[in-house]
Design an enzyme around this catalytic site. Sequence first.
Site, short mmCIF file in Angstrom:
data_model
loop_
_atom_site.label_atom_id
_atom_site.label_comp_id
_atom_site.label_asym_id
_atom_site.label_seq_id
_atom_site.Cartn_x
_atom_site.Cartn_y
_atom_site.Cartn_z
N GLU A 10 -79.04 -22.67 71.13
CA GLU A 10 -79.35 -22.25 72.49
C GLU A 10 -79.73 -23.47 73.33
O GLU A 10 -80.89 -23.91 73.31
CB GLU A 10 -80.54 -21.28 72.49
CG GLU A 10 -80.30 -20.01 71.72
CD GLU A 10 -81.18 -18.87 72.24
OE1 GLU A 10 -80.59 -17.85 72.63
OE2 GLU A 10 -82.40 -19.00 72.28
N ASN A 56 -82.29 -10.38 72.52
CA ASN A 56 -83.68 -10.86 72.55
C ASN A 56 -84.26 -10.36 73.86
O ASN A 56 -83.98 -10.91 74.91
CB ASN A 56 -83.71 -12.39 72.49
CG ASN A 56 -85.10 -12.95 72.72
OD1 ASN A 56 -86.08 -12.20 72.74
ND2 ASN A 56 -85.20 -14.26 72.91
N TRP A 57 -85.03 -9.27 73.75
CA TRP A 57 -85.54 -8.64 74.98
C TRP A 57 -86.61 -9.49 75.66
O TRP A 57 -86.98 -9.21 76.79
CB TRP A 57 -86.12 -7.26 74.64
CG TRP A 57 -85.12 -6.21 74.29
CD1 TRP A 57 -83.76 -6.37 74.14
CD2 TRP A 57 -85.40 -4.82 74.04
NE1 TRP A 57 -83.18 -5.16 73.82
CE2 TRP A 57 -84.17 -4.19 73.75
CE3 TRP A 57 -86.56 -4.05 74.04
CZ2 TRP A 57 -84.08 -2.83 73.46
CZ3 TRP A 57 -86.46 -2.69 73.75
CH2 TRP A 57 -85.23 -2.09 73.46
N GLY A 63 -80.19 -12.79 75.96
CA GLY A 63 -81.42 -12.51 76.68
C GLY A 63 -81.19 -11.45 77.75
O GLY A 63 -81.08 -10.26 77.46
N GLY A 64 -81.09 -11.88 78.99
CA GLY A 64 -81.00 -10.97 80.13
C GLY A 64 -79.97 -9.86 79.97
O GLY A 64 -80.26 -8.69 80.28
N GLU A 112 -88.54 -21.05 74.22
CA GLU A 112 -89.71 -20.67 75.03
C GLU A 112 -90.99 -20.80 74.21
O GLU A 112 -92.04 -21.20 74.73
CB GLU A 112 -89.52 -19.24 75.57
CG GLU A 112 -88.47 -19.23 76.69
CD GLU A 112 -87.66 -17.96 76.81
OE1 GLU A 112 -88.07 -16.92 76.26
OE2 GLU A 112 -86.59 -18.01 77.45
N GLY A 140 -81.22 -18.34 80.70
CA GLY A 140 -81.74 -17.66 81.89
C GLY A 140 -81.36 -18.34 83.19
O GLY A 140 -81.92 -18.04 84.25
N HIS A 144 -87.75 -20.13 69.00
CA HIS A 144 -87.11 -19.99 70.31
C HIS A 144 -87.65 -21.08 71.25
O HIS A 144 -88.83 -21.43 71.19
CB HIS A 144 -87.38 -18.60 70.90
CG HIS A 144 -86.53 -18.34 72.09
ND1 HIS A 144 -86.87 -18.81 73.35
CD2 HIS A 144 -85.34 -17.70 72.23
CE1 HIS A 144 -85.92 -18.47 74.20
NE2 HIS A 144 -84.98 -17.79 73.55
#
Length: 251
Positions: free
Chosen positions: A167, A9-10, A233-234, A97, A173, A95
Amino acid sequence: MREKLVAGNWKMHGGLAQNEALLEQVIAGMENVRGMGCAVCVPFPYLFQAQSMLHGTAISWGAQNLSQHDKGAFTGEVSASMLLDFGCRYAIVGHSERRAIFGDDDATVALKFEAAQRAGLIPILCVGETLAERESGVTEAVVARQIDAVTGKLGVAALSKAVLAYEPVWAIGTGKTASPDQAQAVHAFIRGKIAGQSKDVAENLVIQYGGSVKGANAAELFAMPDIDGGLIGGAALDAQEFLAICRAAQR
Ligand code: 13P
């Protein structure tokens, strides 16, 4: 037997030149990786680039969000059929976010999930508790509520053409990964809960873990019986890290 799936997931990262270099390395590195699924979920403007570069490889691509509406006067929105035009296989929905920053509530997430499936996309449904929720002992209740919002509306069979991603928000993050046992406990709860409605759906459902997964911790997480890969992610922005995670998911 379900196959592990590692999906990047960019988030809102990337650029044409940067993506090209990253994808070239991922494509090359994936050539001798077998027995797992690999995907990248890129920002909308880069779907054409992802399609152009990944077409014909073993790597799938997808989006990080979509509209719950099929078409119409919805300025700034992107529909499921538009994603399909660019060869997407997956669309992330719910997600944390999006839930926390953009107001995607359980009902909206269920509508987006439904819109994705209606077009033939595979939704990756994200669920997970905040730190405050974990500390007050309501992790299972929160995750159950987030899943019920979808299965209550669409039936448990809807999960047979979907992926779930657990998640924990506190692990995203932050560099704080859930321990393999902590993650497995929630994954087992999720699978057990779904098995209560359909054993078959539960057995075949891919449940990814997401939250500070790296090359160094992927193998121990993926060794757990109910963890079927990861949503990354990262570490998905670094080809060598992402490839190490993919290799850890090999059968
Ligand atoms: P990190 O891997 O950067 O913690 O992000 C996880 C995530 O949110 C994937 O969707």
